[in-house]
Design a protein around this motif. Structure first.
Motif, short mmCIF file in Angstrom:
data_model
loop_
_atom_site.label_atom_id
_atom_site.label_comp_id
_atom_site.label_asym_id
_atom_site.label_seq_id
_atom_site.Cartn_x
_atom_site.Cartn_y
_atom_site.Cartn_z
N ASP A 144 -8.13 -28.56 -16.85
CA ASP A 144 -7.55 -29.44 -15.81
C ASP A 144 -8.64 -30.10 -14.97
O ASP A 144 -8.54 -31.28 -14.63
CB ASP A 144 -6.62 -28.63 -14.91
CG ASP A 144 -5.34 -28.21 -15.63
OD1 ASP A 144 -5.01 -28.84 -16.65
OD2 ASP A 144 -4.69 -27.24 -15.17
N LYS A 145 -9.67 -29.33 -14.66
CA LYS A 145 -10.78 -29.85 -13.86
C LYS A 145 -11.50 -30.98 -14.62
O LYS A 145 -11.81 -32.03 -14.05
CB LYS A 145 -11.76 -28.72 -13.56
CG LYS A 145 -12.98 -29.16 -12.76
CD LYS A 145 -13.92 -27.98 -12.56
CE LYS A 145 -15.19 -28.42 -11.83
NZ LYS A 145 -16.16 -27.32 -11.71
N PHE A 146 -11.77 -30.77 -15.93
CA PHE A 146 -12.43 -31.79 -16.74
C PHE A 146 -11.60 -33.07 -16.79
O PHE A 146 -12.14 -34.17 -16.66
CB PHE A 146 -12.67 -31.27 -18.16
CG PHE A 146 -13.73 -30.20 -18.27
CD1 PHE A 146 -14.83 -30.20 -17.42
CD2 PHE A 146 -13.63 -29.20 -19.22
CE1 PHE A 146 -15.81 -29.22 -17.52
CE2 PHE A 146 -14.60 -28.21 -19.32
CZ PHE A 146 -15.69 -28.21 -18.46
N LYS A 147 -10.28 -32.91 -16.97
CA LYS A 147 -9.41 -34.08 -17.07
C LYS A 147 -9.39 -34.88 -15.77
O LYS A 147 -9.38 -36.11 -15.77
CB LYS A 147 -7.99 -33.65 -17.44
CG LYS A 147 -7.88 -33.12 -18.86
CD LYS A 147 -6.49 -32.54 -19.11
CE LYS A 147 -6.41 -31.86 -20.48
NZ LYS A 147 -5.11 -31.19 -20.69
N ILE A 148 -9.40 -34.17 -14.64
CA ILE A 148 -9.42 -34.84 -13.33
C ILE A 148 -10.72 -35.61 -13.15
O ILE A 148 -10.73 -36.75 -12.68
CB ILE A 148 -9.24 -33.80 -12.19
CG1 ILE A 148 -7.81 -33.24 -12.21
CG2 ILE A 148 -9.55 -34.44 -10.84
CD1 ILE A 148 -7.61 -32.05 -11.28
N GLU A 149 -11.86 -34.98 -13.54
CA GLU A 149 -13.17 -35.65 -13.43
C GLU A 149 -13.22 -36.90 -14.31
O GLU A 149 -13.75 -37.95 -13.92
CB GLU A 149 -14.29 -34.69 -13.82
CG GLU A 149 -14.55 -33.60 -12.78
CD GLU A 149 -15.64 -32.64 -13.23
OE1 GLU A 149 -16.02 -32.68 -14.41
OE2 GLU A 149 -16.09 -31.83 -12.39
N LEU A 150 -12.66 -36.79 -15.53
CA LEU A 150 -12.63 -37.94 -16.43
C LEU A 150 -11.82 -39.08 -15.84
O LEU A 150 -12.23 -40.25 -15.91
CB LEU A 150 -12.04 -37.52 -17.78
CG LEU A 150 -13.00 -36.89 -18.79
CD1 LEU A 150 -12.23 -36.40 -20.01
CD2 LEU A 150 -14.06 -37.89 -19.21
N GLU A 151 -10.68 -38.78 -15.28
CA GLU A 151 -9.83 -39.81 -14.67
C GLU A 151 -10.54 -40.49 -13.51
O GLU A 151 -10.41 -41.70 -13.31
CB GLU A 151 -8.50 -39.21 -14.21
CG GLU A 151 -7.53 -38.92 -15.33
CD GLU A 151 -7.23 -40.13 -16.18
OE1 GLU A 151 -6.94 -41.21 -15.60
OE2 GLU A 151 -7.32 -40.04 -17.42
N LYS A 152 -11.30 -39.70 -12.74
CA LYS A 152 -12.05 -40.27 -11.61
C LYS A 152 -13.06 -41.30 -12.10
O LYS A 152 -13.19 -42.39 -11.53
CB LYS A 152 -12.78 -39.16 -10.84
CG LYS A 152 -11.88 -38.33 -9.92
CD LYS A 152 -12.71 -37.29 -9.17
CE LYS A 152 -11.84 -36.46 -8.24
NZ LYS A 152 -12.63 -35.40 -7.55
N ILE A 153 -13.79 -40.93 -13.17
CA ILE A 153 -14.80 -41.85 -13.72
C ILE A 153 -14.13 -43.10 -14.29
O ILE A 153 -14.59 -44.22 -14.07
CB ILE A 153 -15.66 -41.14 -14.78
CG1 ILE A 153 -16.52 -40.06 -14.12
CG2 ILE A 153 -16.54 -42.13 -15.53
CD1 ILE A 153 -17.34 -39.23 -15.09
N LYS A 154 -13.01 -42.90 -15.02
CA LYS A 154 -12.30 -44.04 -15.60
C LYS A 154 -11.78 -44.98 -14.52
O LYS A 154 -11.86 -46.20 -14.66
CB LYS A 154 -11.13 -43.55 -16.46
CG LYS A 154 -11.54 -42.90 -17.78
CD LYS A 154 -10.30 -42.42 -18.52
CE LYS A 154 -10.67 -41.75 -19.83
NZ LYS A 154 -9.47 -41.23 -20.55
N ASN A 155 -11.25 -44.41 -13.45
CA ASN A 155 -10.70 -45.22 -12.37
C ASN A 155 -11.78 -45.92 -11.56
O ASN A 155 -11.61 -47.05 -11.11
CB ASN A 155 -9.84 -44.36 -11.44
CG ASN A 155 -8.58 -43.86 -12.12
OD1 ASN A 155 -8.08 -44.49 -13.05
ND2 ASN A 155 -8.06 -42.71 -11.68
#
Length: 462
Positions: free
Chosen positions: A318-329
Motif C-alpha cells: 500500500d505504501k509503494f502504491k501511494i508513493e507511485l501515485e504521488k510521483i505520477k500526479n
C-alpha cells in the motif's frame, strides 16, 4: 567582414602528445611558412601544387625547432577557401609554442574561436547551418549525435530549406511582378500551384519542427532520475549501468547524501543517469538537503525510474502504491519506469502478485544484472528513433528551431491570405518575412552579432 590577415592556431587539443598540428590560413600563409621551413629536398613551397605534403625542418634563424611534415592547400581548394598550411610537428608543448610564437613574430595573428570555420562560411565553402554542424560534430559523444551532425554538415538540412526557399522566392517574384502591373489586373503567379507549394512547405516545416523534440535529446543526452526509498539498490543499479563502481554502496540507509551523475551511450543514444538520495522522512540535516535535491533532479529529468525493494512489497504494498501515485500526479508528463529490485530474493508467487497489482512493473536484480537489458530497451523505446534510422532530417539546433517556428507562422499567414483572396501587396509582405526566416537558417540573412554568437562557441583552431 573577411579579414585579409593570416591567422595561426593549434588545431589539435592542447597538451603533450605524439603529434600536434598547427594551422595557418590567409593570403600570406604559404609565404610565411616558407620563410621558416627548410625542405629536406630543397623544394620551394610556393612552386608546389595544392594538397601536397613535404618533409623538412622549422627553423628560427640558425636554430632548428623541429622536423615536421608540412601540408599545402591552395585557395580556393581548402577548408577556408584561402591558402592553408598545416604543420604536423612533435607534440611537445615547448615545440608547439615555439612554432606558434615564431609565426606570430613574422606577422600572423592568433585565430579567434571558430575563425577558420567562419572564414569557410564567409568564403562560401559552407552555409551557416553546415558551419554550426562542424561544432556539433566535434562535440558529438554518441553514435546518434554523430550521425545527425554528419548529415547536417553534408548539407542535408540546409539543402531541404534552400529548395523550399528557392520555390517560394520564385512565386514571390511573380507576385511582386503583378504589383508592377496592378493597373492591368493580371496574374503571373498561378494561385492553385501556389497553394500546393504552401501546403508542401507547411508539411515540411511541421516535420522539421516536430523533429526537434527528438533531436534535442539526442544532441544533449537524456537525463534519467533514479529515485526510491533508501537502500533499495539505486546506487547498485547505477554502477551496473555504468559498469563501474561509480556510487558508494552499503547496507546503511541514507548512504547517498547527494546526487551522482554519469552518462553512457545505449543504442547510440546518450543517457545521463542521476542516482539520487533516498526519499524518506528524516531529521538528518545533510540527508534532508540531499532529498530536496532529489526532487530538483526529478524536475530536470526527462525520464524517472522508480525503484523499490521487492522483498518488502508484501508488507508495504500500500505504501509503494501511494508513493507511485504521488510521483505520477506530481510529474504526469514524465515517462515513469517502475522497477522491482532484488527479485533474486523472492519466490515466483510473490512476483506474480506484484505483476498482477502493478501491471507495468519491470523485474530487476541489480546485484546479478537480471533485467538490465530489459530496462535499457525500455529507455530506448521512449525515444522515437525512427527518423534517425530512416536517415530523415532532424533539427538539433535551437536557433534553427526558432527560425522554423517563425517561418511557419508567416507561412500560415500566407495560407490564410490565399484562402481569403488577400491582395498581392499584402501577400508579398508575409512571403518576404517567411523568406527572411528561411535565410536566417542557411546564412543568406545574417549579421555580425549573430556570427559572433555562433562562432564564439567553437574551439580555437577550428
Amino acid at each position: 567582414m573577411i579579414n585579409q590577415d593570416t591567422i595561426v592556431a593549434l588545431a589539435t587539443p592542447s597538451g603533450a602528445g605524439a603529434i600536434a598540428i598547427i594551422r595557418l590560413s590567409g593570403k600570406n600563409a604559404i609565404d610565411l611558412a616558407e620563410s621558416s621551413f627548410k625542405s629536406i629536398s630543397g623544394k620551394k613551397l610556393k612552386n608546389q601544387t595544392t594538397h601536397t605534403i613535404h618533409l623538412g625542418h622549422i627553423i628560427d634563424g640558425v636554430k632548428t625547432i623541429d622536423e615536421v611534415l608540412l601540408s599545402i592547400f591552395k585557395n580556393p581548394n581548402s577548408y577556408t577557401g584561402e591558402d592553408v598550411v598545416e604543420i604536423s610537428c612533435h607534440g611537445s608543448n615547448y615545440i608547439q609554442q615555439e612554432i606558434i610564437q615564431l609565426f606570430l613574430r613574422k606577422g600572423c595573428r592568433m585565430a579567434t574561436a571558430g575563425e577558420f570555420t567562419l572564414r569557410a562560411f564567409l568564403n562560401g565553402k559552407l552555409d551557416l547551418s553546415q558551419a554550426e554542424a562542424v561544432a556539433d560534430l566535434i562535440a558529438s559523444d554518441n553514435e546518434a549525435s554523430h550521425q545527425i551532425a554528419m548529415q547536417q554538415m553534408r548539407g542535408g538540412f540546409s539543402s531541404e530549406i534552400a529548395k523550399l526557399r528557392e520555390e517560394l522566392l520564385n512565386f514571390a517574384s511573380l507576385i511582386e511582378l503583378e504589383l508592377d502591373f496592378a493597373e492591368e489586373d493580371v496574374e503571373f503567379a498561378d494561385r492553385t500551384q501556389f497553394k500546393e507549394l504552401i501546403e508542401r512547405i507547411t508539411f515540411v516545416l511541421k516535420r522539421l519542427i516536430d523533429s526537434f523534440a527528438v533531436g534535442n535529446v539526442i544532441k544533449n543526452g537524456i537525463p534519467v532520475a533514479i529515485v526510491g526509498e533508501p537502500n533499495v539498490g539505486k546506487s547498485t543499479l547505477l554502477n551496473v549501468l555504468l559498469n563501474e563502481e561509480r556510487a558508494i554502496v552499503s547496507e546503511i540507509a541514507g548512504t547517498t547524501r547527494d546526487t551522482i551523475e554519469d552518462e553512457i551511450s545505449i543504442g547510440g543514444i546518450g543517457f545521463r543517469f542521476i542516482d539520487t538520495a533516498g526519499i524518506r522522512e528524516t531529521k538528518d540535516v545533510v540527508e534532508s538537503i540531499g532529498i530536496k535535491k532529489t526532487f530538483e533532479k526529478i524536475e530536470q529529468s526527462q525520464v524517472v525510474i522508480y525503484l523499490f525493494d521487492s522483498t518488502k512489497y508484501k508488507a508495504q504494498s500500500d505504501k509503494f502504491k501511494i508513493e507511485l501515485e504521488k510521483i505520477k500526479n506530481k510529474y504526469p508528463l514524465k515517462p515513469l519506469i517502475i522497477l522491482a529490485n532484488k527479485i533474486d530474493q523472492i519466490d515466483d508467487i510473490q512476483i506474480t502478485q506484484m505483476q498482477s497489482e502493478i501491471p507495468q512493473i519491470k523485474l530487476l536484480s541489480a546485484k546479478t544484472g537480471f533485467g538490465v537489458v530489459g530496462l535499457t530497451n525500455s529507455l530506448l523505446n521512449l525515444i522515437n528513433t525512427g527518423a534517425l534510422r530512416n536517415n530523415e532530417t532532424i533539427v538539433t539546433n535551437s536557433r534553427h528551431y526558432d527560425a522554423l517556428l517563425k517561418a511557419f507562422k508567416e507561412i500560415q499567414k500566407v495560407k490564410e491570405g490565399l484562402n481569403t483572396d488577400l491582395s498581392g501587396d499584402l501577400l508579398a509582405i508575409d512571403i518576404r518575412q517567411a523568406l527572411y526566416h528561411f535565410g536566417e537558417i542557411t546564412g543568406e540573412i545574417t549579421n555580425d552579432d549573430l556570427l559572433g554568437n555562433i562562432f564564439a562557441n567553437f574551439c580555437i583552431g577550428k
